[in-house]
Design a protein around this motif. Sequence first.
Motif, PDB file in Angstrom:
ATOM      1  N   GLY A   1       6.822   1.515  -7.094  1.00 33.41           N
ATOM      2  CA  GLY A   1       6.769   2.726  -6.300  1.00 33.41           C
ATOM      3  C   GLY A   1       7.981   3.609  -6.503  1.00 33.41           C
ATOM      4  O   GLY A   1       8.413   4.302  -5.586  1.00 33.41           O
TER       5      GLY A   1
ATOM      6  N   THR B 147       3.561   4.158   0.418  1.00 35.38           N
ATOM      7  CA  THR B 147       4.241   5.216  -0.319  1.00 35.38           C
ATOM      8  C   THR B 147       5.738   5.127  -0.050  1.00 35.38           C
ATOM      9  O   THR B 147       6.193   4.319   0.749  1.00 35.38           O
ATOM     10  CB  THR B 147       3.705   6.606   0.074  1.00 35.38           C
ATOM     11  OG1 THR B 147       3.747   6.739   1.503  1.00 35.38           O
ATOM     12  CG2 THR B 147       2.272   6.791  -0.387  1.00 35.38           C
TER      13      THR B 147
ATOM     14  N   LYS C 147       6.958  12.101   1.758  1.00 28.13           N
ATOM     15  CA  LYS C 147       6.748  10.829   1.080  1.00 28.13           C
ATOM     16  C   LYS C 147       6.242  11.124  -0.324  1.00 28.13           C
ATOM     17  O   LYS C 147       5.815  12.243  -0.630  1.00 28.13           O
ATOM     18  CB  LYS C 147       5.748   9.954   1.835  1.00 28.13           C
ATOM     19  CG  LYS C 147       4.360  10.562   1.995  1.00 28.13           C
ATOM     20  CD  LYS C 147       3.478   9.652   2.814  1.00 28.13           C
ATOM     21  CE  LYS C 147       2.075  10.265   2.966  1.00 28.13           C
ATOM     22  NZ  LYS C 147       1.177   9.388   3.758  1.00 28.13           N
TER      23      LYS C 147
ATOM     24  N   TYR D 135       4.369   9.367  -4.083  1.00 29.83           N
ATOM     25  CA  TYR D 135       3.718   8.289  -4.817  1.00 29.83           C
ATOM     26  C   TYR D 135       3.908   8.583  -6.295  1.00 29.83           C
ATOM     27  O   TYR D 135       3.563   9.665  -6.771  1.00 29.83           O
ATOM     28  CB  TYR D 135       2.235   8.213  -4.477  1.00 29.83           C
ATOM     29  CG  TYR D 135       1.488   7.192  -5.311  1.00 29.83           C
ATOM     30  CD1 TYR D 135       1.802   5.846  -5.202  1.00 29.83           C
ATOM     31  CD2 TYR D 135       0.500   7.572  -6.207  1.00 29.83           C
ATOM     32  CE1 TYR D 135       1.148   4.891  -5.974  1.00 29.83           C
ATOM     33  CE2 TYR D 135      -0.165   6.641  -6.977  1.00 29.83           C
ATOM     34  CZ  TYR D 135       0.166   5.295  -6.856  1.00 29.83           C
ATOM     35  OH  TYR D 135      -0.476   4.363  -7.622  1.00 29.83           O
TER      36      TYR D 135
ATOM     37  N   PRO E  59       2.334   0.743  -6.598  1.00 23.63           N
ATOM     38  CA  PRO E  59       2.878   1.061  -5.275  1.00 23.63           C
ATOM     39  C   PRO E  59       3.681  -0.092  -4.690  1.00 23.63           C
ATOM     40  O   PRO E  59       3.517  -1.253  -5.097  1.00 23.63           O
ATOM     41  CB  PRO E  59       1.624   1.347  -4.443  1.00 23.63           C
ATOM     42  CG  PRO E  59       0.563   0.532  -5.090  1.00 23.63           C
ATOM     43  CD  PRO E  59       0.869   0.563  -6.564  1.00 23.63           C
TER      44      PRO E  59
ATOM     45  N   SER F 177       0.151  -2.737  -0.852  1.00 21.28           N
ATOM     46  CA  SER F 177      -1.249  -2.314  -0.848  1.00 21.28           C
ATOM     47  C   SER F 177      -2.100  -3.283  -0.043  1.00 21.28           C
ATOM     48  O   SER F 177      -1.728  -4.442   0.170  1.00 21.28           O
ATOM     49  CB  SER F 177      -1.796  -2.212  -2.279  1.00 21.28           C
ATOM     50  OG  SER F 177      -1.824  -3.476  -2.905  1.00 21.28           O
TER      51      SER F 177
ATOM     52  N   HIS G  83      -5.737   6.474  -6.338  1.00 19.94           N
ATOM     53  CA  HIS G  83      -4.938   7.232  -5.378  1.00 19.94           C
ATOM     54  C   HIS G  83      -4.053   8.284  -6.054  1.00 19.94           C
ATOM     55  O   HIS G  83      -3.619   9.233  -5.414  1.00 19.94           O
ATOM     56  CB  HIS G  83      -4.045   6.289  -4.563  1.00 19.94           C
ATOM     57  CG  HIS G  83      -4.779   5.522  -3.519  1.00 19.94           C
ATOM     58  ND1 HIS G  83      -4.637   5.759  -2.168  1.00 19.94           N
ATOM     59  CD2 HIS G  83      -5.674   4.515  -3.616  1.00 19.94           C
ATOM     60  CE1 HIS G  83      -5.410   4.928  -1.483  1.00 19.94           C
ATOM     61  NE2 HIS G  83      -6.041   4.158  -2.333  1.00 19.94           N
ATOM     62  N   SER G  84      -3.757   8.084  -7.324  1.00 18.05           N
ATOM     63  CA  SER G  84      -2.827   8.987  -8.002  1.00 18.05           C
ATOM     64  C   SER G  84      -3.519  10.167  -8.671  1.00 18.05           C
ATOM     65  O   SER G  84      -2.850  11.063  -9.191  1.00 18.05           O
ATOM     66  CB  SER G  84      -2.027   8.213  -9.050  1.00 18.05           C
ATOM     67  OG  SER G  84      -2.876   7.765 -10.093  1.00 18.05           O
TER      68      SER G  84
ATOM     69  N   ASP H  54      -8.317   8.627  -2.721  1.00 12.76           N
ATOM     70  CA  ASP H  54      -7.593   7.795  -1.762  1.00 12.76           C
ATOM     71  C   ASP H  54      -8.389   7.465  -0.512  1.00 12.76           C
ATOM     72  O   ASP H  54      -7.878   6.797   0.383  1.00 12.76           O
ATOM     73  CB  ASP H  54      -6.262   8.450  -1.386  1.00 12.76           C
ATOM     74  CG  ASP H  54      -6.429   9.737  -0.594  1.00 12.76           C
ATOM     75  OD1 ASP H  54      -7.585  10.182  -0.397  1.00 12.76           O
ATOM     76  OD2 ASP H  54      -5.404  10.312  -0.178  1.00 12.76           O
TER      77      ASP H  54
END
Length: 485
Positions: A207, A283, A291, A293, A299, A302, A433-434, A450
Amino acid sequence: MSEEKSTSSLNSSRRGFIKSSSIAAAGIMIVPRYVLGGKGYTAPSDRLVIAAVGAGGKGSSDIANFYASGKAEIAFLCDVDTRSAARTVGKFPKAKFYSDWREMLDKEQKSFDAVSVSIPDHNHAIVALSAMQLGKHVYVQKPMAHDIYEARALTEAAKKYKVVTQMGNQGASNDGVRQLREWYDAGEIGDVHTVYCWTDRPVWPQGVHWPPKAAVPKELNWDLWLGTAKYRDYMDGIAPFNWRGWWDYGTGALGDMGCHIMEAPFRVLDLQYVKNVQSSIGTVYTGPFEKAYYPDSCPPSSHITLTYPKTEKTKGDVTVHWMDGGIQPERPAELGPNEEFGDDGNGMLFIGTKGKMMASTYSINPQLLPTSRTKEVNVPKTIKRVPGGQDGHYAQWVEAAIAGKPDDVSSPFKLAGPLTEALLMANLSIRGHSIQKPNANGKGVTYPGDSITLQWDNNAMRVTNFDDVNQFVKREYRDGWKVGV
């Protein structure tokens, strides 16, 4: 399908090493198989001659364990980093040393029976596939592949070439997983519908930004270390250990510990390929109400929820929760307030219609809940134990390879493949999520991956409801290292 060439640094005798040859349904192209004795090269005596790719770190202990079986000869060592390999080289002075595994396989292929692969995740598949194409038995550290596509290809290759395979998840040979299976098969906790698995990993940077550029250590061949991964300048501390936290090379906490902790649910319940998966991730705090990512890095924590279809040992779908970064499930009410939950940092919990059971890493210390039941319940031992338990995992492979019996191991690729794919499917959800999309008003971005449940088509190896994430099912290899499709 196009034929790929080996890197320009290889001499003319090795330019044809990486060529076209399909592997069953996986459709992957790798090196041609050199037939030795018809159906692969089998040890002519009661010893297994091993070529080890990866001699430092985990590779050093793997090699030591093979040798301790009393039936293995360590004939060749290969490592791109002479620093980490030095101790093992000193212990096996008669073993010929190579830096490039391709050169070793090409020049010495008639002089060994099996290949051990204990290197960073991103190069597992290319080495293992190349060895199997040569008719060699393979032992591959967990996870056996970096991508879902690679895991499927390894599974199909093991079936096609009939070599003896074993993934390095030692818990598969432990008594604990067999005890859990016997309790479940005897109906002691009823029908399991939910399983929790957790770990306190990572214990390496995750992360975070890429580490700063640094000078390549003189003992390290950085180009060979990168292998299939895209070229980047050497980064401070990335080798020999901190690579695990970056997607280019590692598979995060899931890849490191998932094969040890999720193996038992797979064996107890006969789970196979995942049906769908969703995730939430931690994050990094970067300032007041801010925050971040970092998409190149796994990360810091999770929680993944995977759904598996009904099996012959369950009455319906099974939900498996994976938690890392120190996250743990709620302690079961049947567990005393001062009793250890798993092994504190890691564990697994099975929840059935009639009761619960748990264990720690490698399925050690299996317990029925409340724990008083563990001594009270006595069911017959119906599953053969592996001599030495998790330590016997290595000797088991050595002996099976000598005998040429692919089914005489605890974690053959036909079982390890679906387990590995499940972990990589969970990582697929994390990587979703990215993925960024522009806002409808053209200002800022959104992260559409996400908040959805990825639906998986196992036969097509595709997510059906969020196509953007399919780019991570199979990554592109660096030029000169491609195995082609």
